[in-house]
Design a protein around this motif. Structure first.
Motif, mmCIF file in Angstrom:
data_model
loop_
_atom_site.group_PDB
_atom_site.id
_atom_site.type_symbol
_atom_site.label_atom_id
_atom_site.label_comp_id
_atom_site.label_asym_id
_atom_site.label_seq_id
_atom_site.Cartn_x
_atom_site.Cartn_y
_atom_site.Cartn_z
ATOM 1 N N HIS A 20 -35.670 3.694 18.149
ATOM 2 C CA HIS A 20 -34.419 3.677 17.382
ATOM 3 C C HIS A 20 -33.927 5.090 17.072
ATOM 4 C CE1 HIS A 20 -34.703 -0.615 16.863
ATOM 5 N NE2 HIS A 20 -35.850 -0.526 16.244
ATOM 6 N N ASP A 69 -29.742 -6.595 23.699
ATOM 7 C CA ASP A 69 -29.126 -7.664 22.894
ATOM 8 C C ASP A 69 -29.887 -7.896 21.602
ATOM 9 O OD1 ASP A 69 -27.230 -7.985 24.806
ATOM 10 O OD2 ASP A 69 -28.045 -9.824 25.653
ATOM 11 N N ASP A 71 -31.047 -5.769 19.557
ATOM 12 C CA ASP A 71 -30.638 -4.852 18.494
ATOM 13 C C ASP A 71 -29.600 -5.512 17.581
ATOM 14 O OD1 ASP A 71 -32.323 -2.917 19.484
ATOM 15 O OD2 ASP A 71 -30.761 -1.859 20.584
ATOM 16 N N ASP A 72 -28.609 -6.141 18.188
ATOM 17 C CA ASP A 72 -27.577 -6.808 17.396
ATOM 18 C C ASP A 72 -28.145 -8.003 16.643
ATOM 19 O OD1 ASP A 72 -25.589 -5.050 18.185
ATOM 20 O OD2 ASP A 72 -25.064 -6.234 19.950
ATOM 21 N N LEU A 73 -29.044 -8.730 17.294
ATOM 22 C CA LEU A 73 -29.669 -9.881 16.637
ATOM 23 C C LEU A 73 -30.470 -9.425 15.418
ATOM 24 C CD1 LEU A 73 -30.356 -12.920 16.617
ATOM 25 C CD2 LEU A 73 -32.296 -12.391 18.086
ATOM 26 N N LYS A 75 -29.956 -6.906 13.471
ATOM 27 C CA LYS A 75 -29.043 -6.601 12.358
ATOM 28 C C LYS A 75 -28.620 -7.884 11.646
ATOM 29 C CE LYS A 75 -27.254 -2.457 14.632
ATOM 30 N NZ LYS A 75 -26.159 -1.924 15.454
ATOM 31 N N GLN A 76 -28.393 -8.922 12.430
ATOM 32 C CA GLN A 76 -27.980 -10.175 11.808
ATOM 33 C C GLN A 76 -29.138 -10.830 11.054
ATOM 34 O OE1 GLN A 76 -26.172 -14.119 13.629
ATOM 35 N NE2 GLN A 76 -24.669 -12.502 13.430
ATOM 36 N N ARG A 79 -29.245 -9.322 7.699
ATOM 37 C CA ARG A 79 -28.243 -9.946 6.823
ATOM 38 C C ARG A 79 -28.688 -11.325 6.375
ATOM 39 N NH1 ARG A 79 -24.168 -12.189 8.043
ATOM 40 N NH2 ARG A 79 -23.227 -12.207 6.005
ATOM 41 N N HIS A 186 -21.489 -15.953 9.010
ATOM 42 C CA HIS A 186 -21.705 -14.886 10.006
ATOM 43 C C HIS A 186 -23.157 -14.816 10.487
ATOM 44 C CE1 HIS A 186 -17.659 -13.678 9.025
ATOM 45 N NE2 HIS A 186 -18.009 -13.567 7.751
ATOM 46 N N LEU A 189 -25.187 -15.110 15.776
ATOM 47 C CA LEU A 189 -26.169 -14.652 16.763
ATOM 48 C C LEU A 189 -27.507 -15.360 16.591
ATOM 49 C CD1 LEU A 189 -25.534 -10.800 16.954
ATOM 50 C CD2 LEU A 189 -25.045 -12.499 18.703
#
Length: 235
Positions: A20, A69, A71-73, A75-76, A79, A186, A189
């Motif tokens: 990272h 892919d 990486d985005d997951l 982050k979610q 959240r 939101h 993902l």
């Protein structure tokens, strides 16, 4: 205790990965994963090309073996953990349990592949294209045999969980009904990550049988590498 508590630990492990903060390592990790995915596609061409297996093959390559892919997951997921009580109302418990297995496999893949990328950077120029011999020597030096076999055992467990929990019509219907709520908060993902498992299973008679065919071949490759065979990736 929250059913999603295990995600917190997985996220910590993922965030602790060195790539990272290191663009050179990040690129080498990407290169190593591309080599691995190509090798998997070549090894399992016959299995993956069967029409009923193609969706599950894509799920393996794009989800369970890491990649950008995720990486985005991640982050979610971070959240989602802040709103765990809402997520647990949105997603059926067995879907959460199976999703956790999938996320755990993806994180383990990233950890093992980062080790490979670090070793490659120690032994070869960063821009050198990875070939089979480089990877063979790197895997021998790292001695990941135990961890790679654990990865395959966890895959077998996932196959059994998919058959046990994700074939229920009631479960599938309940999960589909959550889509609007997942979008509202939101969590798309995460929803899609689990949902792709449902879709990939649909053409299969058994996810466990497909996965066991895959892991049997992968175990042979792990064995070949650590027996010192000169061309361990061709079986």
């Amino acid at each position: 205790m929250s059913k999603l508590a295990a995600l917190d630990e997985l996220l910590e492990q993922y965030n602790a990965l060195a790539y990272h903060q290191d663009p050179i390592l990040n690129q080498r990790l990407h290169d190593a994963q591309n080599w691995l995915k190509e090798r998997i596609l070549n090894t399992h061409q016959e299995l993956f090309n069967q029409p009923e297996n193609q969706l599950m093959a894509k799920y393996f390559i794009n989800r369970l073996y890491g990649g950008p892919d995720f990486d985005d997951l991640a982050k979610q997921i971070e959240r989602l953990l802040k709103y765990a009580h809402k997520a647990e109302k949105i997603l059926p418990e067995n879907a959460i349990r199976t999703g956790l297995k999938s996320v755990g496999l993806a994180v383990l893949a990233m950890q093992l592949d980062e080790q490979v990328a670090k070793q490659l950077l120690k032994d070869y120029p960063a821009e050198q294209k990875i070939d089979d011999e480089m990877m063979r020597l790197t895997l021998i030096k790292l001695d990941q045999e135990k961890e790679r076999l654990q990865q395959l055992d966890l895959l077998d467990e996932l196959g059994l969980a998919l058959d046990k929990y994700m074939r229920s019509f009631i479960m599938h219907t309940a999960f589909k009904m959550c889509k609007g709520t997942a979008a509202k908060y939101h969590f798309e993902l995460m929803y899609d990550f689990i949902g792709e498992g449902f879709v990939a299973m649909k053409p299969l008679k058994s996810a466990a049988i497909f996965i066991k065919s895959f892991t049997a071949q992968e175990r042979k490759i792990v064995e070949n590498v650590h027996l010192g065979k000169q061309d361990p990736f061709k079986i």
